[in-house]
Scaffold this active site. Structure first.
Site, PDB file in Angstrom:
ATOM      1  N   CYS A  28       0.844  -1.206   0.000  1.00 55.28           N
ATOM      2  CA  CYS A  28       0.000   0.000   0.000  1.00 55.28           C
ATOM      3  C   CYS A  28       0.876   1.252   0.000  1.00 55.28           C
ATOM      4  CB  CYS A  28      -0.918   0.022   1.218  1.00 55.28           C
ATOM      5  SG  CYS A  28      -2.373  -1.036   1.087  1.00 55.28           S
ATOM      6  N   HIS A  75      -6.103  -2.565  -1.071  1.00 58.82           N
ATOM      7  CA  HIS A  75      -5.516  -3.536  -0.141  1.00 58.82           C
ATOM      8  C   HIS A  75      -6.432  -4.755  -0.032  1.00 58.82           C
ATOM      9  CE1 HIS A  75      -3.012  -5.022   3.124  1.00 58.82           C
ATOM     10  NE2 HIS A  75      -4.139  -5.338   3.752  1.00 58.82           N
ATOM     11  N   ASN A 133       0.942 -16.514  -4.252  1.00 61.68           N
ATOM     12  CA  ASN A 133       1.089 -17.331  -3.052  1.00 61.68           C
ATOM     13  C   ASN A 133       0.047 -16.904  -2.021  1.00 61.68           C
ATOM     14  OD1 ASN A 133       3.392 -18.632  -4.126  1.00 61.68           O
ATOM     15  ND2 ASN A 133       4.703 -16.942  -3.470  1.00 61.68           N
ATOM     16  N   GLY A 150       3.683 -19.714   0.963  1.00 57.00           N
ATOM     17  CA  GLY A 150       4.897 -18.931   0.741  1.00 57.00           C
ATOM     18  C   GLY A 150       4.660 -17.438   0.641  1.00 57.00           C
ATOM     19  N   THR A 190       4.707 -13.786   1.766  1.00 53.77           N
ATOM     20  CA  THR A 190       5.447 -13.003   2.767  1.00 53.77           C
ATOM     21  C   THR A 190       4.964 -11.562   2.852  1.00 53.77           C
ATOM     22  OG1 THR A 190       7.176 -12.467   1.160  1.00 53.77           O
ATOM     23  CG2 THR A 190       7.536 -14.414   2.540  1.00 53.77           C
ATOM     24  N   HIS A 195      -0.469  -8.441   0.858  1.00 51.28           N
ATOM     25  CA  HIS A 195      -1.214  -7.592  -0.078  1.00 51.28           C
ATOM     26  C   HIS A 195      -1.163  -8.353  -1.400  1.00 51.28           C
ATOM     27  CE1 HIS A 195      -2.097  -3.320  -1.776  1.00 51.28           C
ATOM     28  NE2 HIS A 195      -2.099  -4.166  -2.820  1.00 51.28           N
ATOM     29  N   HIS A 217      -0.695 -10.080  -4.716  1.00 54.38           N
ATOM     30  CA  HIS A 217       0.193  -9.774  -5.835  1.00 54.38           C
ATOM     31  C   HIS A 217       0.406 -11.044  -6.648  1.00 54.38           C
ATOM     32  CE1 HIS A 217       2.589 -10.850  -2.298  1.00 54.38           C
ATOM     33  NE2 HIS A 217       3.421 -11.455  -3.137  1.00 54.38           N
TER      34      HIS A 217
HETATM   35  P1  5GP Z   1       5.423 -13.390  -1.656  1.00 55.20           P
HETATM   36  O1  5GP Z   1       6.522 -14.085  -0.894  1.00 55.20           O
HETATM   37  O2  5GP Z   1       4.493 -12.683  -0.702  1.00 55.20           O
HETATM   38  O3  5GP Z   1       4.706 -14.266  -2.633  1.00 55.20           O
HETATM   39  O4  5GP Z   1       6.135 -12.304  -2.551  1.00 55.20           O
HETATM   40  C1  5GP Z   1       6.600 -11.100  -2.029  1.00 55.20           C
HETATM   41  C2  5GP Z   1       7.615 -10.575  -3.005  1.00 55.20           C
HETATM   42  O5  5GP Z   1       7.822  -9.187  -2.727  1.00 55.20           O
HETATM   43  C3  5GP Z   1       8.988 -11.237  -2.899  1.00 55.20           C
HETATM   44  O6  5GP Z   1       9.339 -11.810  -4.156  1.00 55.20           O
HETATM   45  C4  5GP Z   1       9.920 -10.111  -2.478  1.00 55.20           C
HETATM   46  O7  5GP Z   1      11.200 -10.189  -3.070  1.00 55.20           O
HETATM   47  C5  5GP Z   1       9.161  -8.872  -2.928  1.00 55.20           C
HETATM   48  N1  5GP Z   1       9.413  -7.675  -2.135  1.00 55.20           N
HETATM   49  C6  5GP Z   1       9.521  -7.596  -0.772  1.00 55.20           C
HETATM   50  N2  5GP Z   1       9.718  -6.329  -0.395  1.00 55.20           N
HETATM   51  C7  5GP Z   1       9.743  -5.587  -1.536  1.00 55.20           C
HETATM   52  C8  5GP Z   1       9.912  -4.190  -1.785  1.00 55.20           C
HETATM   53  O8  5GP Z   1      10.090  -3.364  -0.880  1.00 55.20           O
HETATM   54  N3  5GP Z   1       9.877  -3.801  -3.082  1.00 55.20           N
HETATM   55  C9  5GP Z   1       9.684  -4.683  -4.115  1.00 55.20           C
HETATM   56  N4  5GP Z   1       9.670  -4.183  -5.346  1.00 55.20           N
HETATM   57  N5  5GP Z   1       9.512  -6.011  -3.911  1.00 55.20           N
HETATM   58  C10 5GP Z   1       9.537  -6.445  -2.639  1.00 55.20           C
HETATM   59 ZN    ZN Z   2      -1.759  -3.241   1.176  1.00 58.33          ZN
END
Ligand code: 5GP
Ligand code: ZN
Length: 125
Positions: free
Chosen positions: A18, A57, A98, A104, A106, A109, A111
């Site tokens: 966000c 969000h 994910n 998985g 992390t 929000h 994506h």
């Molecule tokens: P998830 O693990 O939730 O599926 O994916 C989160 C993704 O966000 C990860 O691939 C991680 O590298 C990316 N990520 C985490 N923090 C940031 C950030 O501050 N900026 C960007 N552009 N990507 C981020």
């Molecule tokens: Zn958010």
């Protein structure tokens, strides 16, 4: 002056994505429209690694409803267009979202990872 047409309907001020959507934190943006943005992942796991996220969000895909159909259409149309412009369309790519701890996730929000530029194994680890 804020632009009301680009304001998210719902926002969590503590949420990393966000804050990126709001322009409070930097990101490399490769697409932006009224509903979503696409940014380069900060720690890419493939030569092309883009995150497509709604401005709103929404915590994860588990929170989507039928009303989000147009948003999801936009997500996939954007992914397809970006895959072409990134030059990864011909050889194939992966679109992943994910959900929750074991999925998985992390960043809480919603994506979609658009990943390409190398081959991937199946199933994922
Ligand atoms: P998830 O693990 O939730 O599926 O994916 C989160 C993704 O966000 C990860 O691939 C991680 O590298 C990316 N990520 C985490 N923090 C940031 C950030 O501050 N900026 C960007 N552009 N990507 C981020
Ligand atoms: Zn958010």
């Amino acid at each position: 002056m804020s632009d009301p047409t680009s304001a998210p309907r719902k926002r969590d001020p503590e949420c990393l994505f966000c804050r990126i959507v709001a322009g409070e934190l930097p990101a490399t943006t490769v697409h932006s429209d009224d509903e979503l943005i696409a940014i380069r992942d900060i720690a890419p796991r493939s030569p092309t690694h883009i995150l497509i996220l709604p401005r709103e969000h929404i915590v994860s895909a588990a929170d989507l409803t039928e009303e989000d159909g147009p948003l999801l259409g936009n997500v996939f149309a954007t992914a397809v267009a970006l895959a072409r412009s990134e030059g990864i369309a011909d050889r194939g790519y992966r679109i992943v979202t994910n959900v929750g701890q074991w999925g998985g996730q992390t960043v809480d929000h919603l994506h979609f990872h658009l990943m390409g530029g190398r081959s991937f194994t199946w199933p994922p680890g």
